[in-house]
Design an enzyme around this catalytic site. Structure first.
Site, short mmCIF file in Angstrom:
data_model
loop_
_atom_site.label_atom_id
_atom_site.label_comp_id
_atom_site.label_asym_id
_atom_site.label_seq_id
_atom_site.Cartn_x
_atom_site.Cartn_y
_atom_site.Cartn_z
N HIS A 107 72.52 52.78 46.77
CA HIS A 107 71.64 53.29 45.72
C HIS A 107 71.40 52.20 44.68
CE1 HIS A 107 70.01 56.02 42.70
NE2 HIS A 107 70.89 55.55 41.84
N CYS A 151 71.60 47.71 53.25
CA CYS A 151 72.89 48.43 53.30
C CYS A 151 72.78 49.87 52.80
CB CYS A 151 73.95 47.68 52.51
SG CYS A 151 73.76 47.82 50.72
N ASP A 181 54.79 54.33 36.11
CA ASP A 181 54.34 53.91 34.78
C ASP A 181 54.60 52.42 34.51
OD1 ASP A 181 57.05 53.94 34.63
OD2 ASP A 181 57.21 55.48 33.09
N CYS A 230 63.38 51.32 28.68
CA CYS A 230 64.25 52.37 29.22
C CYS A 230 65.73 52.00 29.20
CB CYS A 230 63.82 52.74 30.64
SG CYS A 230 63.98 51.39 31.80
N HIS A 237 65.62 54.21 40.72
CA HIS A 237 64.46 55.04 41.05
C HIS A 237 63.18 54.27 40.79
CE1 HIS A 237 67.62 58.10 40.52
NE2 HIS A 237 66.94 58.77 41.44
N ARG A 268 57.26 51.03 38.41
CA ARG A 268 58.44 50.60 37.67
C ARG A 268 59.68 50.87 38.52
NH1 ARG A 268 61.72 53.62 33.71
NH2 ARG A 268 60.09 55.21 33.74
N CYS A 292 63.18 51.01 38.42
CA CYS A 292 64.17 51.14 37.36
C CYS A 292 65.56 51.06 38.00
CB CYS A 292 63.94 52.50 36.68
SG CYS A 292 65.02 52.79 35.31
ZN LIG Z 1 72.46 46.03 49.99
#
Ligand SMILES: [Zn+2]
Length: 173
Positions: free
Chosen positions: A141, A138, A148, A104, A144, A156, A158
């Site tokens: 982001h 924290c 699979d 990916c 995800h 996974r 990712c």
């Molecule tokens: Zn962090």
């Protein structure tokens, strides 16, 4: 002679460049009072504060959920043994043993170090139903999670490489 000078200048530029880069990454942590590889206390730091500390690229991904372009991050191909920490707060996230070669273009893992290393929340943006993975300390982001992945978890994780800080294992003498 001219060639030698050119090579010398080039070498100096490369050396200066790598010094500048080292200094910058060291300073990132020096100016980040919340960065710790051992403290697992949950952080509540405002984005106004993070914006002062993080680089613009890291802020965009970690705090505004941007996604780095695939095949551009520094860790997607790496097979070096070590530990991946949250680039924002230093929280331990993944071991290289759980990293697998994914096509990916982002670094992919099948399992975090601890269950509490990360947390999850539904993400319905871009007309997709995905599960977002955030740092358990924290709330930055990271990327995800998908179903699979390889055994044993078939998950996974990712991840955006920019959200990770890698530290190589020290070789035993
Ligand atoms: Zn962090």
């Amino acid at each position: 002679m001219k060639k030698t000078i050119t090579y010398t200048v080039l070498l100096l530029l490369i050396t200066a460049g790598s010094f500048a880069q080292n200094e910058r990454s060291a300073n990132d942590h020096a100016h980040n009072p919340w960065y710790s590889n051992t403290d697992t206390t949950r952080l509540q730091v405002s984005n106004t504060e993070w914006k002062k500390i993080l680089s613009a690229d890291l802020y965009a991904v970690a705090r505004e959920k941007d996604t780095e372009r695939p095949f551009t991050g520094k860790y997607w191909k790496s097979t070096i043994r070590g530990t991946y920490y949250c680039a924002v707060c230093g929280n331990m996230l993944f071991r290289s043993d759980t990293k697998f070669a994914s096509t990916c273009g982002w670094p992919s893992f099948y399992e975090p170090v601890r269950k509490t290393s990360v947390r999850y929340q539904p993400d319905d943006s871009y007309n997709m139903h995905r599960t977002e993975v955030l740092c358990g300390r924290c709330d930055s982001h990271l990327g995800h999670i998908f179903d699979d992945g390889p055994p044993p978890t078939h998950k996974r994780f990712c991840m955006n490489a920019i959200s990770l800080n890698f530290e190589q294992d020290v070789k035993k003498k």
